[in-house]
Design an enzyme around this catalytic site. Structure first.
Site, PDB file in Angstrom:
ATOM      1  N   GLU A 142      -1.796   5.168 -12.240  1.00  9.81           N
ATOM      2  CA  GLU A 142      -3.162   5.635 -12.467  1.00  9.81           C
ATOM      3  C   GLU A 142      -3.681   6.460 -11.297  1.00  9.81           C
ATOM      4  O   GLU A 142      -3.374   6.174 -10.135  1.00  9.81           O
ATOM      5  CB  GLU A 142      -4.112   4.453 -12.662  1.00  9.81           C
ATOM      6  CG  GLU A 142      -3.851   3.631 -13.910  1.00  9.81           C
ATOM      7  CD  GLU A 142      -4.871   2.518 -14.086  1.00  9.81           C
ATOM      8  OE1 GLU A 142      -4.739   1.755 -15.065  1.00  9.81           O
ATOM      9  OE2 GLU A 142      -5.796   2.411 -13.255  1.00  9.81           O
ATOM     10  N   TYR A 172       8.487  -4.852 -16.995  1.00  8.51           N
ATOM     11  CA  TYR A 172       9.857  -4.388 -16.766  1.00  8.51           C
ATOM     12  C   TYR A 172      10.816  -4.878 -17.844  1.00  8.51           C
ATOM     13  O   TYR A 172      11.889  -4.299 -18.024  1.00  8.51           O
ATOM     14  CB  TYR A 172      10.320  -4.813 -15.373  1.00  8.51           C
ATOM     15  CG  TYR A 172       9.530  -4.118 -14.283  1.00  8.51           C
ATOM     16  CD1 TYR A 172       9.716  -2.766 -14.023  1.00  8.51           C
ATOM     17  CD2 TYR A 172       8.594  -4.804 -13.531  1.00  8.51           C
ATOM     18  CE1 TYR A 172       8.992  -2.110 -13.050  1.00  8.51           C
ATOM     19  CE2 TYR A 172       7.851  -4.160 -12.547  1.00  8.51           C
ATOM     20  CZ  TYR A 172       8.064  -2.818 -12.309  1.00  8.51           C
ATOM     21  OH  TYR A 172       7.328  -2.176 -11.336  1.00  8.51           O
ATOM     22  N   TYR A 176     -11.184  -2.056 -12.056  1.00 12.53           N
ATOM     23  CA  TYR A 176     -10.274  -1.045 -12.602  1.00 12.53           C
ATOM     24  C   TYR A 176      -9.285  -1.619 -13.616  1.00 12.53           C
ATOM     25  O   TYR A 176      -8.380  -0.918 -14.058  1.00 12.53           O
ATOM     26  CB  TYR A 176      -9.589  -0.312 -11.444  1.00 12.53           C
ATOM     27  CG  TYR A 176     -10.609   0.579 -10.748  1.00 12.53           C
ATOM     28  CD1 TYR A 176     -10.747   1.911 -11.095  1.00 12.53           C
ATOM     29  CD2 TYR A 176     -11.497   0.056  -9.825  1.00 12.53           C
ATOM     30  CE1 TYR A 176     -11.718   2.711 -10.518  1.00 12.53           C
ATOM     31  CE2 TYR A 176     -12.483   0.843  -9.237  1.00 12.53           C
ATOM     32  CZ  TYR A 176     -12.588   2.172  -9.598  1.00 12.53           C
ATOM     33  OH  TYR A 176     -13.567   2.960  -9.034  1.00 12.53           O
ATOM     34  N   HIS A 194       4.325  -5.375  -3.076  1.00 13.88           N
ATOM     35  CA  HIS A 194       2.933  -5.043  -3.387  1.00 13.88           C
ATOM     36  C   HIS A 194       1.951  -5.467  -2.292  1.00 13.88           C
ATOM     37  O   HIS A 194       1.097  -6.317  -2.486  1.00 13.88           O
ATOM     38  CB  HIS A 194       2.531  -5.618  -4.746  1.00 13.88           C
ATOM     39  CG  HIS A 194       3.229  -4.989  -5.894  1.00 13.88           C
ATOM     40  ND1 HIS A 194       2.796  -5.112  -7.193  1.00 13.88           N
ATOM     41  CD2 HIS A 194       4.347  -4.216  -5.957  1.00 13.88           C
ATOM     42  CE1 HIS A 194       3.608  -4.442  -7.996  1.00 13.88           C
ATOM     43  NE2 HIS A 194       4.570  -3.897  -7.255  1.00 13.88           N
ATOM     44  N   GLN A 250       9.436  -4.275   0.386  1.00 12.88           N
ATOM     45  CA  GLN A 250       8.429  -3.225   0.532  1.00 12.88           C
ATOM     46  C   GLN A 250       7.534  -3.439   1.757  1.00 12.88           C
ATOM     47  O   GLN A 250       6.703  -2.586   2.082  1.00 12.88           O
ATOM     48  CB  GLN A 250       7.548  -3.176  -0.719  1.00 12.88           C
ATOM     49  CG  GLN A 250       8.307  -2.849  -1.989  1.00 12.88           C
ATOM     50  CD  GLN A 250       7.442  -3.015  -3.232  1.00 12.88           C
ATOM     51  OE1 GLN A 250       6.253  -3.305  -3.158  1.00 12.88           O
ATOM     52  NE2 GLN A 250       8.062  -2.842  -4.391  1.00 12.88           N
TER      53      GLN A 250
END
Length: 342
Positions: A211, A232, A221, A117, A55
């Protein structure tokens, strides 16, 4: 819907140049110029070396409010190696298809392994400071509650990369002075409503539990202490699904399946007057563009667009012309433009 340009390699972020044209990042490491409906043959020079792993890679691009006088461009990217990497912020001056006098002005304190991430979205606030979103590094989710590092945070920085004054967590013992909010999983969408000043952001859940949040400085949060998503493996990550008073609750959660949100824009324009104030959210796994109806700061309804295109939507922006532009995340990615039907 029409195709503006094709032939982009996993495009990730888009910025509009004054007077026309666009700059588009490719996750693999190039910055591309689009002008007069054509893709410049050569990539923009002066881009930093990136870690194009999973990513990671070249991520977002943002132009500050004073771009017409400063010519500055901000890029977020994955930096380092597979064994030790961070999210970093690069600033340079744009001139005639080149980035000049560039340098890294900020690097996250994460030093994680793997290629997952990174967060990476950039948004400029009215006071000239900028917000940069970060991820929890996937394997380091417990660190999203630790204010001594940048895992799972959104930071607020001055234009030179230094911590902005007034960050509400700066006075806490051990807290990094640039943290604005924390308890996030992987924020890949942030946008500020120019009409209200509300900061909106969304983040990836695991299996379900994506979210949509209103971002307010100093708030926690909840990730991973409270989440509606599953791991997963199918196991519960936490027994807590209700945020309670210690954690800011999302305005919208996607369940039971994740749409994998990426890219976020608040629509303000004349082309789609019925959309004013609504949120446009790209979906990677969901392969669609979601329009979330907003009324009085609440998400009240949702419309799914472009679902028949079968495209992973990586980013969405509102152009100076009031039309909607989206990036498709493919090896032969495209810039698509949405305009009102006749």
């Amino acid at each position: 819907m029409e195709t503006v340009i094709e032939g982009l390699e996993h495009p990730w972020g888009l910025a509009f140049l004054p007077g026309g044209g666009m700059l588009v990042t490719e996750r693999t490491g190039d910055l591309r110029l689009i002008r007069d409906g054509a893709l410049a043959e050569e990539p923009v020079s002066g881009v930093p070396e990136v870690l194009a792993l999973s990513q990671g890679g070249l991520l977002d691009i943002a132009l500050p409010p004073d771009f017409e006088t400063s010519s500055l461009v901000y890029l977020s990217f994955a930096s380092g190696t597979a064994q030790s990497n961070n999210t970093a912020l690069y600033r340079a001056r744009y001139e005639d298809g080149a980035l000049l006098d560039g340098g890294v002005i900020w690097t996250s304190q994460m030093n994680k392994t793997g290629g997952a991430h990174f967060g990476g979205r950039i948004a400029f606030m009215d006071d000239g400071t900028l917000l940069l979103t970060l991820g929890d590094g996937f394997e380091f989710r417990e660190e999203a509650q630790n204010l001594e590092n940048h895992f799972g945070t959104i930071v607020r920085l001055n234009p030179d990369g230094s911590p902005a004054s007034g960050n509400p967590l700066a006075g806490e013992d051990g807290a990094l002075s640039d943290i604005w909010t924390y308890g996030h999983r992987n924020v890949q969408g942030i946008a500020i409503d120019p009409a209200t000043g509300i900061v909106w952001a969304h983040e990836h859940g695991p299996r379900g539990g994506d979210e949509l949040n209103i971002i307010e400085g100093g708030n926690n949060y909840g990730w991973p202490i409270v989440t509606a998503g599953l791991d997963y493996s199918g196991a519960r990550i936490s027994p807590f699904t209700e945020h309670g008073q210690d954690y800011t609750a999302p305005l919208r959660e996607w369940l039971p399946d994740s749409i994998a949100p990426s890219g976020l824009a608040v629509y303000r324009g004349e082309a789609f007057p019925n959309w004013n104030g609504d949120l446009l959210i790209g979906a990677l796994a969901g392969q669609a563009l979601h329009r979330v109806r907003v009324e009085n700061g609440q998400a009240i309804a949702e419309e799914i667009l472009l679902a028949d295109e079968g495209a992973r939507i990586r980013d969405v922006r509102v152009g100076p012309d009031g039309l909607v532009y989206v990036l498709t995340d493919h090896a032969n990615g495209a810039v698509l433009r949405l305009s009102p039907a006749d």
